[in-house]
Design a protein around this motif. Sequence first.
Motif, PDB file in Angstrom:
ATOM      1  N   GLY A   3      31.129  64.424  46.799  1.00  0.00           N
ATOM      2  CA  GLY A   3      30.147  64.233  47.670  1.00  0.00           C
ATOM      3  C   GLY A   3      29.861  65.566  48.163  1.00  0.00           C
ATOM      4  N   ALA A   4      31.135  66.440  48.352  1.00  0.00           N
ATOM      5  CA  ALA A   4      30.898  67.690  49.057  1.00  0.00           C
ATOM      6  C   ALA A   4      30.515  68.385  47.908  1.00  0.00           C
ATOM      7  N   LEU A   5      30.770  68.386  46.615  1.00  0.00           N
ATOM      8  CA  LEU A   5      30.329  69.131  45.608  1.00  0.00           C
ATOM      9  C   LEU A   5      28.817  68.813  45.483  1.00  0.00           C
ATOM     10  N   ALA A   6      28.348  67.532  45.561  1.00  0.00           N
ATOM     11  CA  ALA A   6      26.804  67.346  45.508  1.00  0.00           C
ATOM     12  C   ALA A   6      26.218  67.959  46.574  1.00  0.00           C
ATOM     13  N   GLY A   7      26.806  68.042  47.935  1.00  0.00           N
ATOM     14  CA  GLY A   7      26.119  68.588  48.838  1.00  0.00           C
ATOM     15  C   GLY A   7      25.834  70.284  48.791  1.00  0.00           C
ATOM     16  N   GLU A   8      27.130  70.704  47.893  1.00  0.00           N
ATOM     17  CA  GLU A   8      26.923  72.176  47.716  1.00  0.00           C
ATOM     18  C   GLU A   8      25.846  72.572  46.978  1.00  0.00           C
ATOM     19  N   PHE A   9      25.433  71.688  46.120  1.00  0.00           N
ATOM     20  CA  PHE A   9      23.824  71.853  45.251  1.00  0.00           C
ATOM     21  C   PHE A   9      22.945  71.121  46.005  1.00  0.00           C
ATOM     22  N   GLY A  10      23.074  70.759  47.268  1.00  0.00           N
ATOM     23  CA  GLY A  10      21.827  70.479  48.096  1.00  0.00           C
ATOM     24  C   GLY A  10      21.389  69.041  47.829  1.00  0.00           C
ATOM     25  N   VAL A  11      22.500  68.189  47.113  1.00  0.00           N
ATOM     26  CA  VAL A  11      21.889  66.903  46.877  1.00  0.00           C
ATOM     27  C   VAL A  11      22.541  65.956  47.769  1.00  0.00           C
ATOM     28  N   PRO A  12      22.161  64.802  48.179  1.00  0.00           N
ATOM     29  CA  PRO A  12      22.783  63.909  49.216  1.00  0.00           C
ATOM     30  C   PRO A  12      23.305  62.565  48.140  1.00  0.00           C
ATOM     31  N   VAL A  13      24.406  62.055  48.662  1.00  0.00           N
ATOM     32  CA  VAL A  13      24.737  60.670  48.117  1.00  0.00           C
ATOM     33  C   VAL A  13      23.829  59.696  48.885  1.00  0.00           C
ATOM     34  N   LEU A  14      23.312  58.583  48.082  1.00  0.00           N
ATOM     35  CA  LEU A  14      22.327  57.908  48.333  1.00  0.00           C
ATOM     36  C   LEU A  14      22.879  56.384  48.529  1.00  0.00           C
ATOM     37  N   MET A  15      23.856  56.108  47.624  1.00  0.00           N
ATOM     38  CA  MET A  15      24.522  54.785  47.534  1.00  0.00           C
ATOM     39  C   MET A  15      25.793  54.916  46.810  1.00  0.00           C
ATOM     40  N   ALA A  16      26.581  53.859  47.118  1.00  0.00           N
ATOM     41  CA  ALA A  16      28.038  53.712  46.597  1.00  0.00           C
ATOM     42  C   ALA A  16      28.393  52.575  46.427  1.00  0.00           C
ATOM     43  N   SER A  17      29.508  52.137  45.408  1.00  0.00           N
ATOM     44  CA  SER A  17      30.094  50.829  45.620  1.00  0.00           C
ATOM     45  C   SER A  17      31.400  51.027  45.337  1.00  0.00           C
ATOM     46  N   GLY A  18      32.210  50.072  45.676  1.00  0.00           N
ATOM     47  CA  GLY A  18      33.591  49.872  45.321  1.00  0.00           C
ATOM     48  C   GLY A  18      34.201  48.850  46.481  1.00  0.00           C
ATOM     49  N   ASP A  19      35.529  48.945  46.537  1.00  0.00           N
ATOM     50  CA  ASP A  19      36.226  47.829  47.457  1.00  0.00           C
ATOM     51  C   ASP A  19      35.939  48.069  49.058  1.00  0.00           C
ATOM     52  N   ASP A  20      36.548  47.150  49.822  1.00  0.00           N
ATOM     53  CA  ASP A  20      36.297  47.365  51.106  1.00  0.00           C
ATOM     54  C   ASP A  20      37.036  48.705  51.783  1.00  0.00           C
ATOM     55  N   VAL A  21      38.216  48.870  51.224  1.00  0.00           N
ATOM     56  CA  VAL A  21      39.001  50.298  51.632  1.00  0.00           C
ATOM     57  C   VAL A  21      38.122  51.276  51.192  1.00  0.00           C
ATOM     58  N   PHE A  22      37.572  51.495  50.080  1.00  0.00           N
ATOM     59  CA  PHE A  22      36.901  52.710  49.762  1.00  0.00           C
ATOM     60  C   PHE A  22      35.626  52.725  50.704  1.00  0.00           C
ATOM     61  N   VAL A  23      34.870  51.377  50.887  1.00  0.00           N
ATOM     62  CA  VAL A  23      33.533  51.756  51.816  1.00  0.00           C
ATOM     63  C   VAL A  23      34.057  52.175  53.318  1.00  0.00           C
ATOM     64  N   HIS A  24      35.120  51.580  53.758  1.00  0.00           N
ATOM     65  CA  HIS A  24      35.519  52.031  55.119  1.00  0.00           C
ATOM     66  C   HIS A  24      35.836  53.418  55.178  1.00  0.00           C
ATOM     67  N   GLU A  25      36.607  53.859  54.324  1.00  0.00           N
ATOM     68  CA  GLU A  25      36.931  55.329  54.129  1.00  0.00           C
ATOM     69  C   GLU A  25      35.807  56.404  54.125  1.00  0.00           C
ATOM     70  N   THR A  26      35.060  55.771  53.398  1.00  0.00           N
ATOM     71  CA  THR A  26      33.951  56.763  52.711  1.00  0.00           C
ATOM     72  C   THR A  26      32.851  56.865  53.780  1.00  0.00           C
ATOM     73  N   HIS A  27      32.408  55.690  54.366  1.00  0.00           N
ATOM     74  CA  HIS A  27      31.552  55.461  55.429  1.00  0.00           C
ATOM     75  C   HIS A  27      31.715  56.364  56.814  1.00  0.00           C
ATOM     76  N   ALA A  28      33.089  56.911  56.953  1.00  0.00           N
ATOM     77  CA  ALA A  28      33.499  57.713  57.838  1.00  0.00           C
ATOM     78  C   ALA A  28      33.112  59.061  57.728  1.00  0.00           C
ATOM     79  N   LEU A  29      32.905  59.043  56.371  1.00  0.00           N
ATOM     80  CA  LEU A  29      32.470  60.847  55.887  1.00  0.00           C
ATOM     81  C   LEU A  29      30.916  60.707  55.725  1.00  0.00           C
ATOM     82  N   MET A  30      30.330  59.728  55.326  1.00  0.00           N
ATOM     83  CA  MET A  30      29.016  59.837  54.978  1.00  0.00           C
ATOM     84  C   MET A  30      28.344  58.372  55.386  1.00  0.00           C
ATOM     85  N   PRO A  31      28.131  58.183  56.723  1.00  0.00           N
ATOM     86  CA  PRO A  31      27.653  57.247  57.273  1.00  0.00           C
ATOM     87  C   PRO A  31      26.133  56.717  56.899  1.00  0.00           C
ATOM     88  N   TRP A  32      25.459  57.599  56.240  1.00  0.00           N
ATOM     89  CA  TRP A  32      23.879  57.296  56.034  1.00  0.00           C
ATOM     90  C   TRP A  32      23.983  56.666  54.486  1.00  0.00           C
TER      91      TRP A  32
END
Length: 272
Positions: free
Chosen positions: A139-168
């Motif tokens: 996600g940080a690499l995409a951000g370095e190119f000026g590109v946002p992460v729009l959507m993501a999928s995975g288990d609940d642990v992944f969702v919880h930890e990644t939401h803290a970084l990218m709440p949008w």
Amino acid sequence: MKILISTDIEGVAGVFHAEQTRAGNGEYERARAWMTGEANAAVEGAFAGGATEVLVNDSHGGFRNLLPDQLDPRARLVLGKPRYLGMMAGVETGTNGVMMLGYHGRAQSRGVLAHTINSSAFARVWLNGKEVGEAGLYGALAGEFGVPVLMASGDDVFVHETHALMPWVRYVETKSADGFGSGTTLSPAASRAAIAAAAAEAVRDHAQAQCLRTSTPVSCRLQTLTPAHADLFCQWPALERRDGVTLCFRADSVQAAIRMLNCLSAMSFMLK
């Protein structure tokens, strides 16, 4: 609008065991078909939401898991390695947004098949003092190119930890983890339906997304699984050893840090 879909396998609905992620057995063949189905669902949703071009990046293992003959013909497929940008290859081609499919929790979390880059070498990874998994790194690499992460999928642990970084980001929870190899999953069909709907909404509302920004130069701290890995990695003069399993290095960019980590991952196979 051009969308990049980065597709891993551990977060795909129905996947709970390492055998399902490794080529050479029937369980893997079924799992890679589910992986391809979820990729197609995201492609469908991206076009429904207004995308005009879609790239799908095979982002698991040897980067040749998706089934090209079963992929939505409107999309193009990024396959094989090595690649400088790894799981985010394609982001440099004028991409407007990224989707992360089938992603998993970071190493040492309780998520299904959780790891960071290399489950047999890396225990924990920090960028600028913040612990990250693959979603945080790429996600940080995409951000370095000026590109946002729009959507993501995975288990609940992944969702919880990644939401803290990218709440949008719009998240799809494909399964809930009871542990590293157990949990409760959506059916592949239900997961595909949820991914298609979320992908369409994410593209329609892309203007609300943000880029994950990381200050440079980047300070990376890495904890290895064993002292033997640290012995090996610190043969590289750019790395500084802090203790038996902890080492550090600095990089001019997120891209350079990820390339270094991927090189260390490749080196680790010397110990197998």
